[in-house]
Scaffold this motif. Structure first.
Motif, PDB file in Angstrom:
ATOM      1  N   TYR A  52      13.794 -18.000 -12.271  1.00 35.43           N
ATOM      2  CA  TYR A  52      14.247 -18.076 -13.329  1.00 35.43           C
ATOM      3  C   TYR A  52      14.422 -19.388 -13.831  1.00 35.43           C
ATOM      4  O   TYR A  52      15.216 -20.142 -13.443  1.00 35.43           O
ATOM      5  N   ARG A  63      17.241 -11.704 -15.129  1.00 37.51           N
ATOM      6  CA  ARG A  63      16.500 -12.097 -16.379  1.00 37.51           C
ATOM      7  C   ARG A  63      15.034 -12.488 -16.067  1.00 37.51           C
ATOM      8  O   ARG A  63      14.290 -12.574 -16.854  1.00 37.51           O
ATOM      9  N   GLN A  64      14.581 -12.640 -14.700  1.00 37.28           N
ATOM     10  CA  GLN A  64      13.222 -12.750 -14.526  1.00 37.28           C
ATOM     11  C   GLN A  64      12.385 -11.670 -14.138  1.00 37.28           C
ATOM     12  O   GLN A  64      11.116 -11.783 -13.936  1.00 37.28           O
ATOM     13  N   VAL A  65      12.934 -10.626 -13.556  1.00 40.33           N
ATOM     14  CA  VAL A  65      12.082  -9.633 -12.991  1.00 40.33           C
ATOM     15  C   VAL A  65      11.313  -8.851 -13.904  1.00 40.33           C
ATOM     16  O   VAL A  65       9.997  -8.609 -13.457  1.00 40.33           O
ATOM     17  N   MET A  66      11.452  -8.777 -15.135  1.00 43.61           N
ATOM     18  CA  MET A  66      10.540  -8.356 -16.111  1.00 43.61           C
ATOM     19  C   MET A  66       9.434  -9.003 -16.253  1.00 43.61           C
ATOM     20  O   MET A  66       8.261  -8.839 -16.876  1.00 43.61           O
ATOM     21  N   SER A  67       9.683 -10.306 -16.116  1.00 41.73           N
ATOM     22  CA  SER A  67       8.514 -11.298 -16.177  1.00 41.73           C
ATOM     23  C   SER A  67       7.841 -11.715 -15.027  1.00 41.73           C
ATOM     24  O   SER A  67       6.700 -12.478 -15.282  1.00 41.73           O
ATOM     25  N   ASN A  99       4.202 -10.803 -15.462  1.00 40.16           N
ATOM     26  CA  ASN A  99       3.500 -11.418 -16.704  1.00 40.16           C
ATOM     27  C   ASN A  99       2.466 -12.480 -16.415  1.00 40.16           C
ATOM     28  O   ASN A  99       2.955 -13.503 -15.726  1.00 40.16           O
ATOM     29  N   SER A 143       1.709  -3.122 -11.165  1.00 43.31           N
ATOM     30  CA  SER A 143       2.830  -2.864 -11.898  1.00 43.31           C
ATOM     31  C   SER A 143       3.869  -2.833 -11.035  1.00 43.31           C
ATOM     32  O   SER A 143       3.815  -3.294  -9.827  1.00 43.31           O
ATOM     33  N   PRO A 146      12.668  -1.813  -6.183  1.00 44.71           N
ATOM     34  CA  PRO A 146      11.318  -2.087  -7.050  1.00 44.71           C
ATOM     35  C   PRO A 146      10.303  -2.787  -6.210  1.00 44.71           C
ATOM     36  O   PRO A 146      10.516  -3.679  -5.287  1.00 44.71           O
TER      37      PRO A 146
END
Length: 352
Positions: A55, A124-128, A131, A138, A182
């Motif tokens: 991050y 804060r980086q996990v969802m990115s 990307n 997924s 995850p």
């Protein structure tokens, strides 16, 4: 004389402030939240996409919150493929064909197992993380589970999870042998591009074990040790083994790294030449998978006395991570994203 005293006071003040500044940096990392995720592919260290696990709070190096590598964990019921990029897709290039992606599918078959690389990543980086990553990927929070007692699961991963779960009072009266975290998981099978990853070992019960770097190296006919030579060189220098930090050593490491990727490009080129044959060949080995025996996915009810599984899919602070590692005899450098064994005075490195 007064000016000299002023200089001395200033020097003493600066010396006293240095540990305070460092302490503030440490406190900042202690208060960061991390989430444990399992990856199998280009996000692993030694591959170009690894930096996507870090991050970046700003433009400065000390504003980066680095992912922490714990080790490998075996996940049963997952079958790995190599996704050979097709012309017209975003990552396909005519000139530098070094992109081949791993796609690990939840097959549900007992005989399929894949080694995941386990990281603690800034929340804060996990969802990115995914990307701008390859197609077909997924992340699922509660499907495949790390088998803590598997021989492929590193002891640091096993000890960290069992200690953390006990500290959280989630399994104080029973033994936990499976933990869901995850996992990066493939969601679409493309018969024209997917090639089964060759197993790196087959157990006596028929279980075929794969992982991205070793299966890729086996498929391409390269030495995976060459891939991390440059990374290993810089780590040696950072950990004060200065006798290894020579221009000749760096040149040797760079040549090995280039040799590895030249072999990958060559293997991809050969595979592209026979791409038209892939669709017919791979339709047999893709989903729906014909299992010899089914594996149970998902975590059971916490109150069930026969349930030996649980989930670790929530944020934990840097301070909590430090507490767990301290209890099992390790330290963590949050700024560098490294777990350290204080007894051996070197980084704990269970293969990148």
């Amino acid at each position: 004389m007064m000016r000299l005293c002023g200089y001395l006071r200033l020097a003493v003040t600066l010396v006293l402030l240095i540990p305070l500044v460092r302490s503030t940096e440490d406190d900042t990392h202690n208060n960061n939240y991390y989430i444990m995720i399992g990856v199998s592919g280009g996000l692993q260290e030694g591959f170009p996409a690894h930096d996507k696990l870090h991050y970046n709070q700003g433009s400065l190096e000390d504003e980066v919150v680095k992912a922490i590598f714990l080790g490998r964990g075996l996940v049963r019921g997952y079958k790995a493929f190599l996704d050979l990029m097709q012309e017209g897709w975003r990552e396909y290039t005519e000139t530098d064909r070094a992109v081949i992606n791993p796609n690990v599918f939840a097959s549900g078959c007992q005989e399929h197992a894949n080694e995941y690389w386990i990281y603690l990543v800034d929340a804060r980086q996990v969802m990115s993380v995914l990307n701008h990553e390859p197609r077909h990927l997924s992340m699922t929070p509660d499907t495949g589970m790390i088998e803590l007692e598997a021989e492929e699961t590193h002891s640091l991963v096993r000890d960290f999870l069992t200690t953390h779960i006990r500290q959280q009072h989630r399994a104080s009266k029973k033994k936990i042998d499976k933990v869901a975290i995850p996992l990066v998981t493939a969601v679409y099978f493309n018969a024209a591009s997917h090639i089964p990853s060759p197993p790196i070992r087959i157990h006596d019960d028929g279980t075929q074990v794969t992982n991205f770097p070793d299966s890729l190296a086996l498929w391409a006919g390269v030495d995976d040790r060459d891939r991390t030579m440059v990374v290993d060189y810089h780590k040696s220098c950072r950990h004060h083994r200065r006798e290894e930090c020579t221009d000749a050593a760096l040149e040797e490491a760079t040549q090995a790294y280039n040799r590895y990727w030249a072999g990958i490009r060559q293997a991809i080129g050969k595979a592209e030449e026979k791409r038209q044959k892939l669709e017919k060949q791979e339709a047999i080995s893709g989903p729906p998978f014909q299992c010899q025996k089914r594996v149970k996915f998902g975590v059971g009810k916490e109150e069930d006395p026969d349930n030996t599984s649980t989930r670790v899919n929530y944020p934990m602070t840097g301070a909590q991570i430090e507490s767990v590692l301290k209890e099992i005899g390790f330290q963590v450098d949050l700024a560098e994203g490294e777990v350290v064994d204080p007894l051996s005075e070197k980084q704990d490195e269970p293969d990148l």
